[in-house]
Design an enzyme around this catalytic site. Structure first.
Site, mmCIF file in Angstrom:
data_model
loop_
_atom_site.group_PDB
_atom_site.id
_atom_site.type_symbol
_atom_site.label_atom_id
_atom_site.label_comp_id
_atom_site.label_asym_id
_atom_site.label_seq_id
_atom_site.Cartn_x
_atom_site.Cartn_y
_atom_site.Cartn_z
ATOM 1 N N ASP A 161 1.001 -1.116 -0.113
ATOM 2 C CA ASP A 161 -0.108 -0.183 -0.012
ATOM 3 C C ASP A 161 0.821 1.238 -0.016
ATOM 4 O OD1 ASP A 161 -1.873 1.955 0.362
ATOM 5 O OD2 ASP A 161 -2.651 1.363 1.950
ATOM 6 N N THR A 192 -1.934 -1.224 -4.068
ATOM 7 C CA THR A 192 -3.140 -0.802 -3.536
ATOM 8 C C THR A 192 -3.082 0.763 -3.203
ATOM 9 O OG1 THR A 192 -2.905 -1.274 -1.316
ATOM 10 C CG2 THR A 192 -3.723 -3.066 -2.615
ATOM 11 N N PHE A 196 -4.976 9.507 -5.904
ATOM 12 C CA PHE A 196 -3.681 10.499 -5.838
ATOM 13 C C PHE A 196 -2.699 9.768 -6.115
ATOM 14 C CE2 PHE A 196 -0.965 12.927 -3.080
ATOM 15 C CZ PHE A 196 -0.616 14.042 -4.054
ATOM 16 N N GLU A 197 -2.448 8.588 -5.125
ATOM 17 C CA GLU A 197 -1.068 7.811 -5.148
ATOM 18 C C GLU A 197 -0.757 7.127 -6.408
ATOM 19 O OE1 GLU A 197 -1.649 6.940 -0.519
ATOM 20 O OE2 GLU A 197 -2.209 5.557 -1.914
ATOM 21 N N ASP A 271 -5.689 1.119 5.443
ATOM 22 C CA ASP A 271 -4.931 -0.106 5.921
ATOM 23 C C ASP A 271 -5.924 -1.466 6.058
ATOM 24 O OD1 ASP A 271 -2.966 1.734 6.175
ATOM 25 O OD2 ASP A 271 -3.987 2.467 8.221
#
Length: 346
Positions: A161, A192, A196-197, A271
């Site tokens: 992540d 995952t 934005f990421e 998470d």
């Protein structure tokens, strides 16, 4: 007539007796101690491993509340995994509170823990899970951990992540972005990111579903076979987009799940979502859409219960960030009812 002296009856000896085997007993104890030293009891998670797997989870930790490892470890255990957590930070509470206190683990301290496990032959894992990481040095050490674990188990599945920010805002140092893009993505098995990421990792502005699918393709070309954009806001719709490239060089199987908008802000949901995706995708390795349906349905049940419980306590759920009701939702984690279906792209 002189009397005859008869022998006096002997009195019973009431003193405690010391066994004559005392020397043998001491010798036996020494021998037994030597055998214990030579043959420690087995680590049952290695000798009799869970059918689902053994996970090393490197994430943040809070004493109170559910973010990072506190959001990930318990759900994975409910799904049948042995989980060993390493806490990248240990804070009193998450940073959304007015104050927090705690400690931050550095790269050398992380490696010390890995060396300790390795010295005792405890580094066999089926999965590595990483979440929030706050420095380049720590992330570089995580890459060393990946290499070390794969030297022991080449089939290690690395679920990453890439926690860097949300809604256009970075909350890690900017130089972490290049490390994720250039070094982490190529060695990850599953990514995952949020909207934005995924834009940071691909350099592609994602404004529609087609952009989301193309971003997944870019990431597949860099390394991971499974990519799940966990939250993608297109106009007024909130989507999850999943992509599974089963054969390198071939088009991936891609799908979306429409997610209901809940008018509240929660902590720890990313998470939890990544942990659920790891858990269910390993149970359905060739069916990422089914795993995502289970993960989304489980997460939504947790969030709905959280809102209901805050309202029951007389608190307006829209007035502040909410701590998820993880323990109270364990049945929805272990056996979720699929309420949100995947729609495949053709």
């Amino acid at each position: 007539m002189r009397g005859v002296l008869l022998p006096r009856p002997s009195r019973p000896d009431l003193r405690p007796r010391t066994p004559r085997l005392s020397i043998v007993s001491r010798s036996s104890k020494r021998s037994f101690s030597r055998r214990l030293a030579m043959a420690p009891p087995p680590i049952l998670s290695l000798a009799l491993p869970s059918e689902t797997g053994r996970v090393l989870s490197i994430q943040s930790h809070t004493v109170q509340g559910y973010v990072g490892n506190k959001s990930a470890v318990f759900p994975l255990q409910l799904l049948g995994y042995d989980v060993d957590p390493i806490n990248s930070v240990q804070f009193s509470n998450h940073t959304g509170y007015p104050t927090f206190r705690g400690q931050v683990l550095n790269g050398q301290q992380l490696w010390d823990l890995i060396e300790g496990l390795g010295a005792n032959e405890l580094l066999y894992y089926t999965h590595l899970l990483t979440g929030y990481i706050g420095s380049v040095s720590f992330l570089d050490t995580v890459l060393q951990v990946v290499e070390r674990l794969r030297s022991i188990n080449p089939g290690l599945i690395y679920v990453c992540d890439p926690v860097m920010g949300d809604e256009g805002k970075l909350y890690v140092p900017e130089d972490l972005v290049a490390v994720y893009r250039e070094k982490v993505v190529p060695v990850a098995s599953m990514l995952t990111p949020n909207q934005f990421e995924v834009e940071l990792l691909t350099g592609l502005r994602v404004t529609c579903e087609r952009d989301g699918l193309e971003a997944c393709n870019i990431l597949h070309a860099a390394g991971p076979t499974k990519v799940v954009i966990t939250s993608l806001r297109i106009e007024d719709n909130l989507l999850l987009i999943g992509s599974h490239q089963k054969v390198k060089g071939q088009p991936p199987e891609q799908f979306k799940i429409v997610i209901p908008n809940i008018p509240a802000y929660f902590t720890g949901t990313g998470d939890l979502m990544t942990a659920l995706l790891l858990g269910w995708s390993n149970k359905y390795p060739d069916n990422l859409d089914k795993a995502s349906e289970l993960a989304v349905s489980s997460l939504q049940a947790v969030l709905q219960r959280t809102v209901a419980d805050y309202e029951k306590a007389g608190f307006d759920p829209q007035s502040s960030s909410l701590e998820i009701r993880l323990i109270q939702s364990q049945d929805d984690i272990r056996s979720p009812q699929i309420k949100y279906k995947a729609l495949k792209y053709t």
